[in-house]
Enzyme design. Structure first.
Site, short mmCIF file in Angstrom:
data_model
loop_
_atom_site.label_atom_id
_atom_site.label_comp_id
_atom_site.label_asym_id
_atom_site.label_seq_id
_atom_site.Cartn_x
_atom_site.Cartn_y
_atom_site.Cartn_z
CD GLU A 203 -3.11 -1.06 2.10
OE1 GLU A 203 -4.11 -1.78 1.92
OE2 GLU A 203 -3.02 -0.26 3.07
CD GLU A 318 -4.28 -5.76 1.99
OE1 GLU A 318 -5.07 -5.15 2.77
OE2 GLU A 318 -3.05 -5.62 2.03
#
Length: 422
Positions: A203, A318
């Site tokens: 991320e 995710e």
């Protein structure tokens, strides 16, 4: 279109009956590649269901706990899960992989060796992430602190992306991991087909430069470096899917976080795109209906952009919903939206290639519960949804494999006929 598929299916069934021996699905032991919007494994498009289990290396570094990895993989394979995503980093702190720049803990590395070896035994491909954007397990903050300790004057965690000493530390980590020789299998990581892909960062965000230039430059440099060492494996950035200025209205609350789903994935060396989905965090305080409406648009937009703009595969790497703030039925509704959109794309030969839910735990791992955990032996409704999606994606892969084998059989038949004529 339906008649065409029925015709193909009937043709396949006839060939199965008449030539059953040639129709086995090849063992999935090769390197995963890309071709257009498809992942390719052993010549056939790969659509696969998977999971996140960031804890594999950490748990396996304690040999007395390794049965948890085996148990989790066994439960996963029962539900048809064949891709796992995990950390190949732990920088500083307790039981680290890298205790200081260039100094590695062999016991922890052997934990990662075990996780990779065990994944291979269970037919699971791994995506290995190389550093964290956040403080968990060290991350960019730890790298910046290491540089400060060596006299660098750094003001922000985001100096991780620009400081030459920090970038050198990170490149050394890349090289160390990619050239690691597994103590159990004897295979160097960069030569191991159990590893599906490397991920540059979990991320990545750069709040210090929301224009996106800083992160774009860093990804360009690091993607080139990874590919200079390892040309076998796929590479992805680790993006959540946030757009840049040109399409920020698609982002939750109009966030600009220094990343750009379009331009970041167009960098040479990046092989497939990733998207994360957490509407319960990103638009917290909103109704479930609002969150699911956002999710619908978020998933749809990214599939369309991967298909039409990037022309590359996209993986929903995710997604989840916390049961600390909602019921299991609400989580299942979220899973169902993600899975149905992936399947809808995949069944038409589209760019969505799979989803990895956050997160898989084995029994007896209460300390790792974060509200998003799924324990397959306990969470029956969610486990059933997961298994159904796996079965649907496997059927698509088998169809492609059968069609490929039909073509091989037809070519062989035509060659035999040609020999007989001669």
């Amino acid at each position: 279109m339906m008649k065409q598929y029925l015709g193909i299916a009937l043709f396949v069934l006839i060939l199965i009956k008449n030539h059953g021996n040639f129709l086995h699905v090849e063992a999935d032991d090769g390197f995963v590649k890309t071709r257009g919007v498809h992942l390719i494994l052993n010549g056939s498009p790969l659509y696969a269901n998977g999971f996140n289990a960031y804890w594999l290396m950490y748990i396996a570094s304690d040999t007395s706990q390794r049965d948890k990895i085996t148990s989790a993989f066994e439960e996963a394979t029962k539900r048809g899960l064949t891709i796992g995503r995990t950390w190949a980093f732990s920088d500083g702190g307790y039981r680290p992989l890298q205790s200081s720049p260039g100094s590695y803990n062999e016991q922890t590395f052997q934990g990662l060796d075990f996780a990779i070896s065990e994944a291979g035994k269970h037919g699971i491909k791994l995506i290995l992430s190389l550093v964290n954007n956040y403080e968990g397990y060290g991350g960019k903050k730890q790298y910046v602190e290491w540089a400060r300790n060596q006299g660098q004057s750094l003001s922000s965690e985001d100096d991780f992306f620009t400081n030459s000493l920090v970038k050198g530390f990170y490149k050394n980590h890349i090289k160390t991991v990619l050239t690691r020789r597994n103590s159990l299998t004897g295979i160097t990581y960069k030569d191991d087909p159990t590893i599906m892909a490397w991920e540059l960062m979990n991320e990545p965000r750069c709040n210090a430069d929301t224009s996106g230039k800083t992160l774009q430059d860093w990804i360009t440099e690091m993607a080139s470096y990874v590919k200079s060492i390892d040309k076998n494996h796929l590479l992805e950035v680790g993006l959540e899917g946030f757009y840049g200025e040109s399409k920020k209205s698609s982002n939750p609350n109009g966030y600009l976080l220094g990343s750009d789903f379009i331009t970041n994935n167009q960098i040479p060396g990046i092989d497939f795109a990733t998207v994360h989905s957490y509407p319960d965090q990103w638009i917290s305080g909103s109704t479930e209906e609002t969150q699911l409406s956002f999710l619908n648009s978020w998933v749809k937009d990214h599939i369309e952009d991967a298909q039409n703009v990037l022309r590359m595969p996209v993986m929903f790497a995710e997604f989840g919903k916390s049961t600390k703030t909602s019921g299991v039925d609400e989580r299942d509704r979220l899973y169902n939206i993600v899975y149905s959109k992936i399947y809808s794309s995949a069944s038409g030969g589209g760019a969505a290639v799979g989803g990895l839910f956050w997160q898989l735990l084995a029994e007896g791992m209460d300390n790792f519960r974060d509200g998003y955990e799924v324990i397959l032996g306990e969470d029956s409704s969610t486990a059933s949804l997961i298994a159904q999606e796996s079965q649907k994606l496997v059927r698509i892969r088998k169809m492609y494999t059968r069609l490929k084998n039909i073509e091989k059989w037809k070519k062989a038949r035509d060659m035999r006929k040609g020999k007989h004529r001669n």
